[in-house]
Design a protein around this motif. Structure first.
Motif, PDB file in Angstrom:
ATOM      1  N   ASP A 298       0.854  -1.183   0.000  1.00 52.66           N
ATOM      2  CA  ASP A 298       0.000   0.000   0.000  1.00 52.66           C
ATOM      3  C   ASP A 298       0.903   1.251   0.000  1.00 52.66           C
ATOM      4  N   LEU A 299       0.618   2.179  -0.894  1.00 54.12           N
ATOM      5  CA  LEU A 299       1.485   3.361  -1.044  1.00 54.12           C
ATOM      6  C   LEU A 299       1.026   4.547  -0.213  1.00 54.12           C
TER       7      LEU A 299
ATOM      8  N   GLU B  31       3.288   7.726   0.065  1.00 53.70           N
ATOM      9  CA  GLU B  31       2.802   9.008  -0.438  1.00 53.70           C
ATOM     10  C   GLU B  31       2.797  10.063   0.660  1.00 53.70           C
ATOM     11  N   LEU B  32       2.519   9.636   1.888  1.00 50.01           N
ATOM     12  CA  LEU B  32       2.543  10.581   2.998  1.00 50.01           C
ATOM     13  C   LEU B  32       3.969  11.115   3.218  1.00 50.01           C
ATOM     14  N   ILE B  33       4.931  10.203   3.202  1.00 47.41           N
ATOM     15  CA  ILE B  33       6.323  10.631   3.378  1.00 47.41           C
ATOM     16  C   ILE B  33       6.746  11.550   2.241  1.00 47.41           C
ATOM     17  N   GLU B  34       6.400  11.156   1.000  1.00 50.16           N
ATOM     18  CA  GLU B  34       6.743  11.994  -0.143  1.00 50.16           C
ATOM     19  C   GLU B  34       6.080  13.367  -0.037  1.00 50.16           C
ATOM     20  N   SER B  35       4.825  13.377   0.432  1.00 49.47           N
ATOM     21  CA  SER B  35       4.127  14.643   0.587  1.00 49.47           C
ATOM     22  C   SER B  35       4.806  15.524   1.634  1.00 49.47           C
ATOM     23  N   LEU B  36       5.253  14.895   2.740  1.00 48.71           N
ATOM     24  CA  LEU B  36       5.946  15.665   3.781  1.00 48.71           C
ATOM     25  C   LEU B  36       7.263  16.242   3.257  1.00 48.71           C
ATOM     26  N   VAL B  37       7.998  15.393   2.520  1.00 50.69           N
ATOM     27  CA  VAL B  37       9.277  15.879   1.961  1.00 50.69           C
ATOM     28  C   VAL B  37       9.017  16.993   0.963  1.00 50.69           C
TER      29      VAL B  37
END
Length: 457
Positions: free
Chosen positions: A147-148, A152-158
């Motif tokens: 499940d991404l 995606e949450l980590i990428e969004s935070l970065v």
């Protein structure tokens, strides 16, 4: 608004600050992009490795124990509490019936071993998944994925952090540009204000205010003040020379005029007329010598002869001048002593240096008196060379030492020949060679010291 921006862009300080800030902002954004790409890349690599290993293990279970063994392994993986909320499994038979897993149904796609991102149904919700699908030998299909949402949450935070940092960089660019411009304007304004005052009022006594700091602008301010000191000194010298020339020329020109008018009278006898004309010629020759001296001083001060500099032996030049003046000293009852000398080679103009030493010797012979002893020395120093001419005559009052070398300045007006330009020409030669001429009391007598550097400035 546009005119204001155009005006700001014309400012060198604004452009420098903008370029610097722009480069800093680009650097920060590039660094953030690298961090973002590296972070996302590491996460993707970790996910691909985990999904690949898990899929290979399940395929091994299917090949060795059949779908039941693989189904049991999937059930254990979904209940072991490790990444259970993000792991995705689905095992279906050839009819498409679900045998094990946590997907609601199989996505409509053909099997492929290359990981892809696709939407899947899980627990009644559509989620984005990182998925691989393998076709089994019995016609079924095995799907393993991740499940991404967390990814995606980590990428969004970065990405959010990068965007925030980018905004901060832009704000720093804008603020830093104006702060840098103000600081540069503050440093330059003192120079501009001083230059404007000098230009409008012609007041050469104006100086750039010292900040007391030690930065580049403080050094520039000191250099400008030193330049203004030099300009003021030269202008004072020009005024002094002009006044002195006007004063000193008036008397000889008046005498020449009187002599010529006397010669003009027809009733004068030829002898008187000849004497008047010869006296006028002598006066004119004296004036010619004065102007030649002034031209020599001006040429030396302008540095026009510096391009003729070659390596010269200072000790040899001094010895030659002493030899030349020995007969003159003997005729005046004076004694010339050449002190032991160091061999010194320096860049310079031989004729000018010889003339300078000759002027110092001539001055010593002229004022030291009968029976004087004059010593000429040349010593090598850490900076270059020192030439000394010392006599044991009556000397010079201490308050007069600083005035020696001023054009047309003479210590006595008792009929001693001269125009007060000899020491001034030595000063000019010393300045041309980057050195200095100074005087000090020898107790008794006067000591003239000509110091020359190893390299002219």
């Amino acid at each position: 608004m546009i005119d204001r921006l155009v005006g700001l862009w014309r400012s060198v300080g604004f452009r420098l600050a903008f370029y610097y800030g722009f480069l800093v902002a680009i650097t920060m954004l590039a660094a953030l992009a690298i961090v973002y790409l590296q972070t996302v890349g590491v996460l993707h690599q970790r996910m691909a490795r985990q999904v690949g290993l898990t899929a290979q293990q399940l395929l091994t279970d299917v090949n060795e124990g059949g779908v039941d063994v693989a189904g049991a392994a999937i059930a254990r993986a979904l209940t072991d509490g490790r990444d259970s909320d993000s792991e995705i499994y689905l095992l279906v038979d050839r009819e498409g019936r679900k045998l094990a897993g946590n997907l609601d149904r199989a996505p409509g796609a053909v099997a492929h071993a290359v990981p892809t991102q696709r939407r899947v149904e899980r627990d009644g919700r559509s989620v984005n998944a990182y998925l691989v699908m393998y076709a089994l030998s019995d016609g079924g299909m095995l799907m393993v994925g991740q499940d991404l949402r967390d990814q995606e949450l980590i990428e969004s935070l970065v990405a959010s952090a990068s965007a925030a940092a980018g905004i901060v960089a832009v704000l720093l660019l804008i603020g830093g540009t104006f702060v840098f411009r103000q600081e540069l304007e503050r440093s330059v304004s003192a120079i501009r204000l001083t230059a404007r005052r000098i230009t409008t009022a012609g007041e050469l006594r104006e100086r750039v205010a010292e900040s007391g700091e030690d930065d580049e602008f403080a050094l520039l301010n000191r250099d400008i003040n030193a330049m203004l000191d030099r300009i003021e000194s030269l202008m004072d010298g020009v005024r002094h020379v002009s006044n002195t020339i006007a004063h000193n020329l008036r008397t000889p020109l008046t005498r020449i005029l009187v002599r010529l008018r006397s010669a003009e009278r027809a009733d004068n006898d030829p002898a008187q007329r000849r004497d008047a004309i010869q006296g006028a010629i002598r006066e004119i020759e004296e004036l010619t010598l004065v102007f030649e001296k002034l031209l020599q001083i001006a040429e030396a001060e302008a540095g026009a002869r510096r391009r003729r500099f070659t390596e010269v032996a200072i000790d040899v030049i001094a010895t030659d001048v002493v030899d030349l003046y020995e007969a003159v000293a003997e005729a005046q009852g004076a004694t010339l002593l050449r002190e032991p000398a160091d061999a010194i080679l320096l860049p310079g103009d031989r004729d000018l240096l010889a003339g300078a030493i000759a002027n110092l010797l001539d001055n010593a012979l002229k004022y030291a008196g009968q029976g004087a002893v004059i010593r000429v020395g040349t010593q090598e120093t850490a900076e270059g060379a020192r030439i000394t001419v010392q006599d044991d005559g009556p000397g010079v009052p201490d308050q007069e030492l600083t005035r020696l070398g001023t054009r047309f300045h003479r210590l006595s007006h008792d009929g001693t020949p001269g125009h007060g330009l000899g020491l001034a020409s030595v000063q000019a030669v010393a300045a041309l060679h980057g050195g200095q001429l100074r005087f000090e009391s020898a107790h008794p007598g006067l000591r003239a010291i000509l110091e020359l550097p190893r390299a002219t400035r």
